[in-house]
Design an enzyme around this catalytic site. Sequence first.
Site, mmCIF file in Angstrom:
data_model
loop_
_atom_site.group_PDB
_atom_site.id
_atom_site.type_symbol
_atom_site.label_atom_id
_atom_site.label_comp_id
_atom_site.label_asym_id
_atom_site.label_seq_id
_atom_site.Cartn_x
_atom_site.Cartn_y
_atom_site.Cartn_z
ATOM 1 N N LYS A 184 0.812 -1.213 0.000
ATOM 2 C CA LYS A 184 0.000 0.000 0.000
ATOM 3 C C LYS A 184 0.850 1.270 0.000
ATOM 4 O O LYS A 184 0.361 2.340 -0.338
ATOM 5 C CB LYS A 184 -0.968 -0.027 1.171
ATOM 6 C CG LYS A 184 -2.006 -1.139 0.964
ATOM 7 C CD LYS A 184 -3.066 -1.183 2.016
ATOM 8 C CE LYS A 184 -4.173 -2.161 1.639
ATOM 9 N NZ LYS A 184 -3.713 -3.577 1.647
HETATM 10 C C1 LIG Z 1 -4.328 -4.612 0.950
HETATM 11 C C2 LIG Z 1 -3.531 -5.845 0.771
HETATM 12 C C3 LIG Z 1 -3.882 -6.824 -0.192
HETATM 13 C C4 LIG Z 1 -5.120 -6.705 -1.059
HETATM 14 O O1 LIG Z 1 -5.052 -5.665 -2.010
HETATM 15 P P1 LIG Z 1 -6.388 -5.105 -2.670
HETATM 16 O O2 LIG Z 1 -5.974 -3.971 -3.505
HETATM 17 O O3 LIG Z 1 -7.260 -4.689 -1.520
HETATM 18 O O4 LIG Z 1 -7.002 -6.221 -3.449
HETATM 19 C C5 LIG Z 1 -3.072 -7.929 -0.330
HETATM 20 N N1 LIG Z 1 -1.978 -8.107 0.463
HETATM 21 C C6 LIG Z 1 -1.623 -7.196 1.394
HETATM 22 C C7 LIG Z 1 -0.426 -7.466 2.222
HETATM 23 C C8 LIG Z 1 -2.371 -6.036 1.581
HETATM 24 O O5 LIG Z 1 -2.001 -5.141 2.515
#
Ligand SMILES: *Cc1c(COP(=O)(O)O)cnc(C)c1O
Length: 486
Positions: A106
């Site tokens: 993120k």
């Molecule tokens: C948020 C997240 C995901 C999922 O991503 P999306 O964009 O919500 O599908 C997968 N792995 C980790 C470690 C995350 O923090």
Amino acid sequence: MVYHSTRGTEHRVDSAQAVLEGLAPDGGLFVPEVLPYINVEACLQENTMDMACRIISAMLPEIRNMPDLVEKAYRGKFQAAELTPTVKAGDMTVLELFRGPTSAFKDVALCMLPQLLTQARGQKGMTDEILILTATSGDTGKAALAGFADVPGVGICVFYPEGGVSAVQRAQMVTQEGNNVAVCAVRGNFDDAQTGVKNLFAAAENGKLPGDSRSLSTANSINIGRLAPQITYYFKAYSDLLRRGEIQVGDQVNFSVPTGNFGDILAGFLAKRLGLPVGTLICASNANNVLTDFIRTGVYDRRRPLHKTISPSMDILVSSNLERLLYFLSDGDTGLVSGLMQRLNTEGFYEVPESLLKKIQTEFWAGYCDDEKASATIKAAWEKTGYLCDPHTAAGWAVAEEYRASTGDNRPMVVLSTASPYKFPGAVLSALTKPESDDEFAQMEQLSSLTGVPVPANLSGLREKPEKHTDVINKEEMLSYVKEIK
Ligand SMILES: *Cc1c(COP(=O)(O)O)cnc(C)c1O
């Protein structure tokens, strides 16, 4: 460039306004009326920062000063100048998205969003402070806090469920520094925190809480300003494969994506629509396999219990960004999308028309991986290839293997790695050996001495940092809490 809602075309705004508003007034998500043109060949020859600049500018053309914004967002904040390196692990290519300041993917978007938001705010002549409200099940909270800390004109408040995040995730959030940040635990689960935040937005008039001068906004992945920066790393991975001579220009590459809210994988779909030769997009879930069922049958049904798994960032039953996919693949049928979303809201499920399902299945393949399989995958990947993956990445890896075995498709496969294994040391260590301690920081050390993989500095230093945010409240107190923070 015109943006409007996935649920109707009446409210038309430019890209800067779409970033500021986050969510369209009818509850839909902002989509561009026409996707922009990108010179793919030129893009693939650029370094990551220039690529990011080209792609984000194309998606958000009204936001000016993009080279400067990209520079401020990323320079010096990631472990590698290339931001998101790819590494070979056996017959997989792993795209490492977790080399940023909080060790989760993120960061790629949440380093950039504050820059986009403050630039848009300036351009639109907004003088009110913006208050970002976010409910988190772990990763978004810290990445958003780190991104927005001390950004002028913006404040941020993060709510997390008390006892509902890992010790490492909690430590990351409660030690956050910055004069404009607030972090608070809510008694209840993630849904309580999330519903509380939604209620705050519902209590607002013209985007402000009664008697409060700050404009509310959100850092969740429904914001197009969070999605656009994620397109870049698909181009980056492709250019890495080109440079290593593993593919020729035009060859298709498959991507396997650990999926929760469908933001990450949707960015891959947009990369394909912008002209990148993407083959199949593989949607990997954990035991919360709503998306697997949907992509296989066309029925989206959230009427099921939410399982707590070792990949908590994918513990989700309503994947918001899927709405954008429905919009694009129905050729912009806002009536259809708004009907489906209404059905989901009132009845808890919907079914897409056969023709739309066919299109989804042409682009996507789906599978899921329960905790037992994720642990076995972490162990097998480590023993066979020397690659240490976190439980989310393990889901992507396992489903990629299943895809290959069941389709025989041997095009190059890129697995997106979404978190450092050290964010989930208990689960990763237990997959390899017996943990000597229940303490997550001790587990980090044990995992590191077992594997020789270094602990990222941002995580190893956490234990010594003072806790600054220790408030715990009931969900009914969220409104008064937000009003009091300055
Ligand atoms: C948020 C997240 C995901 C999922 O991503 P999306 O964009 O919500 O599908 C997968 N792995 C980790 C470690 C995350 O923090």
